[in-house]
Scaffold this motif. Structure first.
Motif, PDB file in Angstrom:
ATOM      1  N   ASN A   1     -23.403   6.989   8.213  1.00 25.40           N
ATOM      2  CA  ASN A   1     -22.887   5.649   7.917  1.00 25.40           C
ATOM      3  C   ASN A   1     -22.302   4.967   9.154  1.00 25.40           C
ATOM      4  OD1 ASN A   1     -22.293   7.383   5.181  1.00 25.40           O
ATOM      5  ND2 ASN A   1     -22.992   5.299   4.755  1.00 25.40           N
ATOM      6  N   GLY A   2     -22.219   5.694  10.254  1.00 25.06           N
ATOM      7  CA  GLY A   2     -21.746   5.089  11.494  1.00 25.06           C
ATOM      8  C   GLY A   2     -20.275   4.746  11.467  1.00 25.06           C
ATOM      9  N   ASP A   3     -19.909   3.723  12.214  1.00 25.13           N
ATOM     10  CA  ASP A   3     -18.524   3.320  12.401  1.00 25.13           C
ATOM     11  C   ASP A   3     -18.077   2.453  11.222  1.00 25.13           C
ATOM     12  OD1 ASP A   3     -16.112   3.167  13.648  1.00 25.13           O
ATOM     13  OD2 ASP A   3     -16.707   1.639  15.105  1.00 25.13           O
ATOM     14  N   ILE A   4     -17.180   2.955  10.408  1.00 23.26           N
ATOM     15  CA  ILE A   4     -16.762   2.283   9.176  1.00 23.26           C
ATOM     16  C   ILE A   4     -15.450   1.545   9.389  1.00 23.26           C
ATOM     17  CG2 ILE A   4     -15.958   2.695   6.811  1.00 23.26           C
ATOM     18  CD1 ILE A   4     -17.881   5.105   6.738  1.00 23.26           C
ATOM     19  N   ASP A   5     -15.388   0.337   8.838  1.00 21.89           N
ATOM     20  CA  ASP A   5     -14.149  -0.436   8.815  1.00 21.89           C
ATOM     21  C   ASP A   5     -13.431  -0.101   7.510  1.00 21.89           C
ATOM     22  OD1 ASP A   5     -12.124  -2.305   8.584  1.00 21.89           O
ATOM     23  OD2 ASP A   5     -13.329  -3.978   9.332  1.00 21.89           O
ATOM     24  N   TRP A   6     -12.546   0.868   7.560  1.00 14.31           N
ATOM     25  CA  TRP A   6     -11.906   1.357   6.348  1.00 14.31           C
ATOM     26  C   TRP A   6     -10.927   0.356   5.756  1.00 14.31           C
ATOM     27  CZ3 TRP A   6     -13.786   5.025   3.470  1.00 14.31           C
ATOM     28  CH2 TRP A   6     -14.604   6.001   4.052  1.00 14.31           C
ATOM     29  N   GLU A   7     -10.330  -0.480   6.578  1.00 12.36           N
ATOM     30  CA  GLU A   7      -9.451  -1.522   6.054  1.00 12.36           C
ATOM     31  C   GLU A   7     -10.249  -2.505   5.186  1.00 12.36           C
ATOM     32  OE1 GLU A   7      -6.238  -1.731   6.257  1.00 12.36           O
ATOM     33  OE2 GLU A   7      -5.782  -0.205   7.775  1.00 12.36           O
ATOM     34  N   ALA A   8     -11.438  -2.863   5.649  1.00 13.93           N
ATOM     35  CA  ALA A   8     -12.290  -3.761   4.871  1.00 13.93           C
ATOM     36  C   ALA A   8     -12.746  -3.092   3.582  1.00 13.93           C
ATOM     37  CB  ALA A   8     -13.487  -4.203   5.698  1.00 13.93           C
ATOM     38  N   ALA A   9     -13.060  -1.809   3.646  1.00 14.05           N
ATOM     39  CA  ALA A   9     -13.472  -1.076   2.449  1.00 14.05           C
ATOM     40  C   ALA A   9     -12.344  -1.037   1.429  1.00 14.05           C
ATOM     41  CB  ALA A   9     -13.917   0.333   2.825  1.00 14.05           C
ATOM     42  N   ALA A  10     -11.134  -0.795   1.897  1.00 13.18           N
ATOM     43  CA  ALA A  10      -9.984  -0.760   0.993  1.00 13.18           C
ATOM     44  C   ALA A  10      -9.777  -2.118   0.328  1.00 13.18           C
ATOM     45  CB  ALA A  10      -8.730  -0.339   1.756  1.00 13.18           C
ATOM     46  N   ALA A  11     -10.004  -3.191   1.077  1.00 14.56           N
ATOM     47  CA  ALA A  11      -9.865  -4.537   0.512  1.00 14.56           C
ATOM     48  C   ALA A  11     -10.958  -4.850  -0.500  1.00 14.56           C
ATOM     49  CB  ALA A  11      -9.876  -5.563   1.636  1.00 14.56           C
ATOM     50  N   ASP A  12     -12.047  -4.088  -0.467  1.00 18.65           N
ATOM     51  CA  ASP A  12     -13.172  -4.273  -1.396  1.00 18.65           C
ATOM     52  C   ASP A  12     -13.097  -3.274  -2.557  1.00 18.65           C
ATOM     53  OD1 ASP A  12     -15.495  -5.517  -2.290  1.00 18.65           O
ATOM     54  OD2 ASP A  12     -16.812  -4.172  -1.166  1.00 18.65           O
ATOM     55  N   ASP A  13     -11.887  -2.870  -2.911  1.00 19.94           N
ATOM     56  CA  ASP A  13     -11.614  -2.027  -4.086  1.00 19.94           C
ATOM     57  C   ASP A  13     -11.975  -0.559  -3.911  1.00 19.94           C
ATOM     58  OD1 ASP A  13     -10.534  -4.140  -5.504  1.00 19.94           O
ATOM     59  OD2 ASP A  13     -12.442  -4.686  -6.422  1.00 19.94           O
ATOM     60  N   VAL A  14     -12.235  -0.100  -2.702  1.00 22.73           N
ATOM     61  CA  VAL A  14     -12.440   1.332  -2.480  1.00 22.73           C
ATOM     62  C   VAL A  14     -11.071   2.009  -2.464  1.00 22.73           C
ATOM     63  CG1 VAL A  14     -13.238   3.108  -0.891  1.00 22.73           C
ATOM     64  CG2 VAL A  14     -14.604   1.036  -1.240  1.00 22.73           C
ATOM     65  N   LYS A  15     -10.817   2.802  -3.465  1.00 22.83           N
ATOM     66  CA  LYS A  15      -9.542   3.513  -3.580  1.00 22.83           C
ATOM     67  C   LYS A  15      -9.655   4.967  -3.156  1.00 22.83           C
ATOM     68  CE  LYS A  15      -7.767   0.606  -7.321  1.00 22.83           C
ATOM     69  NZ  LYS A  15      -8.820  -0.420  -7.171  1.00 22.83           N
ATOM     70  N   TYR A  16     -10.879   5.507  -3.235  1.00 18.94           N
ATOM     71  CA  TYR A  16     -11.107   6.913  -2.941  1.00 18.94           C
ATOM     72  C   TYR A  16     -12.345   7.041  -2.059  1.00 18.94           C
ATOM     73  CZ  TYR A  16      -8.536   6.798  -7.376  1.00 18.94           C
ATOM     74  OH  TYR A  16      -7.652   6.502  -8.369  1.00 18.94           O
ATOM     75  N   ALA A  17     -12.350   8.081  -1.228  1.00 19.24           N
ATOM     76  CA  ALA A  17     -13.524   8.341  -0.391  1.00 19.24           C
ATOM     77  C   ALA A  17     -13.718   9.837  -0.252  1.00 19.24           C
ATOM     78  CB  ALA A  17     -13.354   7.718   0.993  1.00 19.24           C
ATOM     79  N   PHE A  18     -14.975  10.269  -0.385  1.00 21.26           N
ATOM     80  CA  PHE A  18     -15.339  11.653  -0.092  1.00 21.26           C
ATOM     81  C   PHE A  18     -16.103  11.665   1.218  1.00 21.26           C
ATOM     82  CE2 PHE A  18     -14.021  12.183  -4.365  1.00 21.26           C
ATOM     83  CZ  PHE A  18     -13.580  13.500  -4.434  1.00 21.26           C
ATOM     84  N   ILE A  19     -15.589  12.426   2.158  1.00 21.96           N
ATOM     85  CA  ILE A  19     -16.059  12.409   3.538  1.00 21.96           C
ATOM     86  C   ILE A  19     -16.695  13.756   3.863  1.00 21.96           C
ATOM     87  CG2 ILE A  19     -15.285  12.254   5.941  1.00 21.96           C
ATOM     88  CD1 ILE A  19     -13.027  10.359   4.831  1.00 21.96           C
ATOM     89  N   ARG A  20     -17.910  13.708   4.391  1.00 21.82           N
ATOM     90  CA  ARG A  20     -18.592  14.967   4.712  1.00 21.82           C
ATOM     91  C   ARG A  20     -17.892  15.656   5.861  1.00 21.82           C
ATOM     92  NH1 ARG A  20     -24.741  15.861   6.947  1.00 21.82           N
ATOM     93  NH2 ARG A  20     -23.762  14.959   8.807  1.00 21.82           N
TER      94      ARG A  20
END
Length: 210
Positions: free
Chosen positions: A30-49
């Motif tokens: 998935n490359g370089d992720i903007d986690w702040e933007a993801a959180a603002a888009d309702d991502v509350k949880y993440a599973f990371i390999r």
């Protein structure tokens, strides 16, 4: 199957729009992720390999530590998954040792059990039960709870007699299967900060790493 299974009823935000994720799962692909933007888009949880295969550095996920640190900094609760190529009990133990090395620094920061990603045909070349038992026994010996990630077809064919406390199901349908703790419903959901990615709905927020 033994374990804690959760039947949930869901309502999709946006009516029939499948944009209903509260969770994503990601890796170095998935490359370089903007986690702040993801959180603002309702991502509350993440599973990371964390990684894959045996305990050598070249099989660490190159973005594991970056993703862990940035997702946590964005206020996202994290879990981890480990991709398996194991063919028997001993190689599964080796994968658990690899996983433990990577996740140990985050022991007090990971919110959910470690999920063992089982989708390679190699996993069933001898005994899938031995593979699951090898990984699970080693992880539990070190104090970690374990779940399994499988497709619905694998679950139906192979998992009825395998002990696994938590199930994460990949099913590209419009209705949640009634025997999973996490449902991966899309591999191409558009999520802010991530782009096209695997999207999930996490139902069982009571799962614990330890």
């Amino acid at each position: 199957m033994e374990g804690s299974l959760h039947i949930c009823y869901i309502s999709f935000k946006g009516g029939t729009n499948m944009n209903s994720y509260n969770c994503v799962d990601v890796s170095e692909w998935n490359g370089d992720i903007d986690w702040e933007a993801a959180a603002a888009d309702d991502v509350k949880y993440a599973f990371i390999r964390a990684g894959f295969g045996q305990d050598i550095e070249s099989q660490d996920d190159k973005y594991f530590h970056i993703n862990m640190e940035r997702a946590l900094a964005a206020g996202i609760k994290v879990g981890v998954y480990f991709y398996s190529y194991a063919v028997d009990y001993d190689t599964a133990v080796g994968e658990a040792e690899h996983c433990i090395r990577l996740i140990e620094p985050y022991r007090d920061k990971i919110s959910f059990p470690v999920f063992y990603d089982l989708e390679e045909k190699k996993n069933i070349s001898k005994s899938l039960k031995d593979v699951v038992d090898g990984f699970r026994n080693k992880m539990e010996y070190h104090g970690y709870n374990v779940g399994c990630y499988v497709t619905t077809s694998w679950y139906d064919k192979y998992f009825r007699d395998i002990e696994c406390d938590y199930i994460w199901l990949a099913y590209l349908g419009s209705t949640k299967p009634d025997y999973c703790d996490i449902w991966q419903y899309s591999w191409t959901e558009k999520v802010a900060g991530v782009g096209d990615c695997d999207a999930d709905i996490l139902y069982n927020t009571d799962m614990k790493l330890l």
